[in-house]
Scaffold this motif. Structure first.
Motif, short mmCIF file in Angstrom:
data_model
loop_
_atom_site.label_atom_id
_atom_site.label_comp_id
_atom_site.label_asym_id
_atom_site.label_seq_id
_atom_site.Cartn_x
_atom_site.Cartn_y
_atom_site.Cartn_z
N LYS A 220 -10.50 -13.56 20.80
CA LYS A 220 -10.86 -12.23 21.31
C LYS A 220 -9.81 -11.19 20.93
CE LYS A 220 -12.14 -9.95 25.64
NZ LYS A 220 -12.26 -10.10 27.11
N GLY A 221 -10.27 -10.03 20.47
CA GLY A 221 -9.39 -8.91 20.22
C GLY A 221 -9.08 -8.64 18.77
N PHE A 222 -9.38 -9.59 17.88
CA PHE A 222 -9.08 -9.41 16.46
C PHE A 222 -10.15 -8.55 15.78
CE2 PHE A 222 -6.24 -12.96 17.15
CZ PHE A 222 -5.21 -12.74 16.24
N ALA A 223 -9.70 -7.60 14.97
CA ALA A 223 -10.59 -6.79 14.16
C ALA A 223 -10.15 -6.91 12.70
CB ALA A 223 -10.54 -5.32 14.59
N PHE A 224 -11.11 -7.10 11.81
CA PHE A 224 -10.80 -7.30 10.39
C PHE A 224 -10.58 -5.96 9.71
CE2 PHE A 224 -12.49 -8.09 5.98
CZ PHE A 224 -11.38 -8.81 5.55
N VAL A 225 -9.46 -5.82 8.99
CA VAL A 225 -9.13 -4.58 8.28
C VAL A 225 -9.45 -4.71 6.80
CG1 VAL A 225 -7.32 -2.94 7.70
CG2 VAL A 225 -7.34 -4.03 9.96
N GLY A 226 -9.05 -5.82 6.18
CA GLY A 226 -9.35 -5.95 4.76
C GLY A 226 -8.79 -7.20 4.12
N GLN A 227 -9.38 -7.55 2.96
CA GLN A 227 -8.93 -8.66 2.13
C GLN A 227 -8.22 -8.09 0.91
OE1 GLN A 227 -12.02 -10.41 -0.10
NE2 GLN A 227 -10.83 -12.16 -0.84
N GLN A 228 -7.14 -8.76 0.47
CA GLN A 228 -6.32 -8.26 -0.64
C GLN A 228 -6.03 -6.77 -0.43
OE1 GLN A 228 -4.93 -10.03 -3.39
NE2 GLN A 228 -5.40 -11.64 -1.90
N TYR A 229 -5.55 -6.49 0.78
CA TYR A 229 -5.29 -5.11 1.19
C TYR A 229 -4.15 -4.53 0.37
CZ TYR A 229 -4.95 -1.09 4.27
OH TYR A 229 -4.96 0.18 4.78
N HIS A 230 -4.43 -3.40 -0.28
CA HIS A 230 -3.47 -2.82 -1.22
C HIS A 230 -2.40 -2.00 -0.52
CE1 HIS A 230 -2.27 0.55 -4.03
NE2 HIS A 230 -1.87 -0.54 -4.69
N ILE A 231 -1.14 -2.30 -0.83
CA ILE A 231 -0.02 -1.47 -0.42
C ILE A 231 0.86 -1.25 -1.65
CG2 ILE A 231 0.06 -2.19 2.01
CD1 ILE A 231 2.14 -4.26 1.28
N SER A 232 1.62 -0.20 -1.63
CA SER A 232 2.48 0.09 -2.79
C SER A 232 3.85 0.53 -2.31
CB SER A 232 1.85 1.18 -3.67
OG SER A 232 1.68 2.38 -2.95
N LEU A 233 4.84 0.26 -3.14
CA LEU A 233 6.22 0.63 -2.83
C LEU A 233 6.94 0.88 -4.15
CD1 LEU A 233 8.27 0.87 -0.44
CD2 LEU A 233 8.95 -1.47 -0.98
N ASN A 234 7.48 2.09 -4.29
CA ASN A 234 8.19 2.45 -5.52
C ASN A 234 7.34 2.20 -6.77
OD1 ASN A 234 10.43 3.27 -4.09
ND2 ASN A 234 11.50 1.32 -4.33
N GLU A 235 6.09 2.66 -6.68
CA GLU A 235 5.13 2.58 -7.78
C GLU A 235 4.78 1.14 -8.18
OE1 GLU A 235 6.60 4.91 -11.00
OE2 GLU A 235 6.41 6.81 -9.92
N LYS A 236 5.08 0.17 -7.30
CA LYS A 236 4.66 -1.20 -7.52
C LYS A 236 3.54 -1.53 -6.55
CE LYS A 236 9.01 -3.12 -9.30
NZ LYS A 236 10.05 -4.16 -9.11
N ASP A 237 2.56 -2.30 -7.01
CA ASP A 237 1.40 -2.65 -6.19
C ASP A 237 1.56 -4.06 -5.60
OD1 ASP A 237 0.02 -0.23 -6.72
OD2 ASP A 237 -0.54 -1.02 -8.70
N TYR A 238 1.15 -4.17 -4.34
CA TYR A 238 1.17 -5.46 -3.65
C TYR A 238 -0.15 -5.61 -2.91
CZ TYR A 238 6.18 -4.93 -4.51
OH TYR A 238 7.39 -4.73 -5.10
N TYR A 239 -0.52 -6.88 -2.65
CA TYR A 239 -1.81 -7.12 -2.02
C TYR A 239 -1.67 -8.17 -0.92
CZ TYR A 239 -3.53 -4.55 -6.05
OH TYR A 239 -3.74 -3.57 -6.99
N ILE A 240 -2.00 -7.76 0.30
CA ILE A 240 -1.94 -8.65 1.46
C ILE A 240 -3.23 -9.48 1.48
CG2 ILE A 240 -1.89 -8.74 3.98
CD1 ILE A 240 -0.37 -6.07 3.89
N ASP A 241 -3.09 -10.80 1.64
CA ASP A 241 -4.26 -11.68 1.61
C ASP A 241 -5.33 -11.21 2.60
OD1 ASP A 241 -3.14 -13.21 -0.35
OD2 ASP A 241 -2.45 -14.81 0.98
N LEU A 242 -4.96 -11.15 3.87
CA LEU A 242 -5.90 -10.72 4.92
C LEU A 242 -5.14 -9.87 5.94
CD1 LEU A 242 -7.62 -14.17 5.54
CD2 LEU A 242 -8.71 -12.22 4.44
N LEU A 243 -5.71 -8.75 6.30
CA LEU A 243 -5.08 -7.87 7.28
C LEU A 243 -6.01 -7.68 8.47
CD1 LEU A 243 -2.63 -6.09 7.96
CD2 LEU A 243 -3.82 -4.18 6.86
N PHE A 244 -5.48 -7.93 9.67
CA PHE A 244 -6.23 -7.76 10.91
C PHE A 244 -5.50 -6.76 11.80
CE2 PHE A 244 -7.33 -11.96 9.40
CZ PHE A 244 -8.69 -12.08 9.67
#
Length: 353
Positions: A227-251
């Motif tokens: 109870k309480g979990f909400a799905f935000v995204g798969q391979q959720y894109h974040i970037s830092l200093n013009e580099k791309d990263y991808y979070i497997d699953l974000l809740f």
């Protein structure tokens, strides 16, 4: 001749009308739910009284349980259209009363507050059959009420020993990184292991394959997460200093008001996994967390782990991270393929016909 008065629909504020309509719809839905719940409580209360009557009578008369079969025949003859009067169900009513009456008494004031009087009878029978004691039974009663589990989901959770697992704490650094109070709250919403039986993979499947099946079955994933979990995204894109990263699953956990960063590894735990997850949590806290959100937590899901190794890997890590095992259905496709005839064998067989 009088004519019906015409209604000037142009004067209606459509937004206000839509809000008003929705409020009435919600009221009807809520009323229907209340009626259904009240009806179920009345039925369960009736079963309690029948179970009490049968239990007390057999204790006094020493007639033996075979009298229940005769009672069922006579009751069904009197009430041919009424369901629930089979010998098996009457025996279940007796069991229901004897099981819970060890600890509880029923009164008009308490009947609507006791969880075992509020869940559907089919669910209750499963709990009675599978639970070793009242504490375990009450645990599953409450979980059914909290999560709206169907019967097959309840059976699956009992099979996976959710009650027993609730006493175990997955390896984590929550106390050091969050403090005792917050740590206890977080520990209540994460578990070890997670059972994703609906995910079917070969032994050497890639994490992305598992992720895709989880996203395709996100309703089942959220049910397993709790109870309480909400799905935000798969391979959720974040970037830092013009580099791309991808979070497997974000809740996002609505009750805890925290992002939950999930890394998925289809292999045994490795200490270096913690560093990557710690990095992702830092970025999420910096880029996504609002001022009224609590600090994000990380959840590393592996196929296997050594708890001592996890403990050492988490020492010195500032961000809150838990490490849990996850289980899926493994397909033995290689064995199946080896049992199938090759193209050459099929051609030889066809030529011999």
């Amino acid at each position: 001749m009088t004519h019906p008065q015409k209604t000037n629909t142009l004067s209606v504020d459509e937004n206000k009308y839509s809000e008003w309509l929705n409020s009435i719809k919600n009221e009807i839905k809520n009323t229907s739910i209340k009626i259904a719940v009240a009806s179920n409580i009345q039925m369960i209360q009736g079963y309690w009284e029948i179970g009490k009557n049968v239990s007390c009578k057999l204790a006094v008369e020493k007639w033996g349980s075979s009298i229940i079969e005769r009672l069922s025949i006579d009751l069904r003859a009197e009430f041919p259209n009424k369901k629930g009067l089979s010998a098996r169900n009457i025996y279940a009513m007796k069991q229901f009363y004897e099981f819970y009456s060890q600890q509880f008494t029923i009164s008009p004031q308490s009947v609507a507050k006791l969880p075992f009087m509020m869940i559907p009878w089919g669910h209750q029978r499963i709990i009675l059959q599978k639970s070793k004691d009242i504490n375990e039974a009450l645990f599953y009663n409450i979980k059914v009420l909290e999560n709206g589990w169907k019967r097959d989901t309840l059976e699956l959770q009992i099979k996976h020993e959710l009650y027993q697992k609730s006493f175990e704490t997955l390896p984590n650094n929550f106390s050091k990184s969050l403090g005792e109070t917050s740590a206890k709250l977080v520990e209540q919403v994460v578990k070890d292991p997670y059972w994703f039986d609906f995910v079917e993979i070969e032994e050497e499947a890639h994490e992305r394959d598992i992720e895709q099946q989880m996203v395709s079955n996100i309703t089942k994933v959220l049910l397993e997460m709790g109870k309480g979990f909400a799905f935000v995204g798969q391979q959720y894109h974040i970037s830092l200093n013009e580099k791309d990263y991808y979070i497997d699953l974000l809740f996002y956990h609505i009750i805890l008001k925290r992002y939950v960063v999930v890394e998925l590894k289809n292999q045994k735990f490795q200490p270096e996994f913690v560093g990557k997850l710690n990095f992702y949590i830092n970025v999420v806290d910096r880029q996504l967390k609002n001022h009224d959100d609590n600090p994000s937590i990380g959840l590393l899901l592996c196929r296997d782990k050594d708890s001592f190794e996890v403990e050492y890997a988490l020492q010195g890590i500032e961000k809150p991270i838990g490490v849990s095992q996850f289980n899926v259905t493994e397909l033995q496709l290689n064995n199946i393929k080896s049992q199938l005839p090759t193209v050459t064998e099929l051609e030889q067989h066809l030529n011999s016909l």
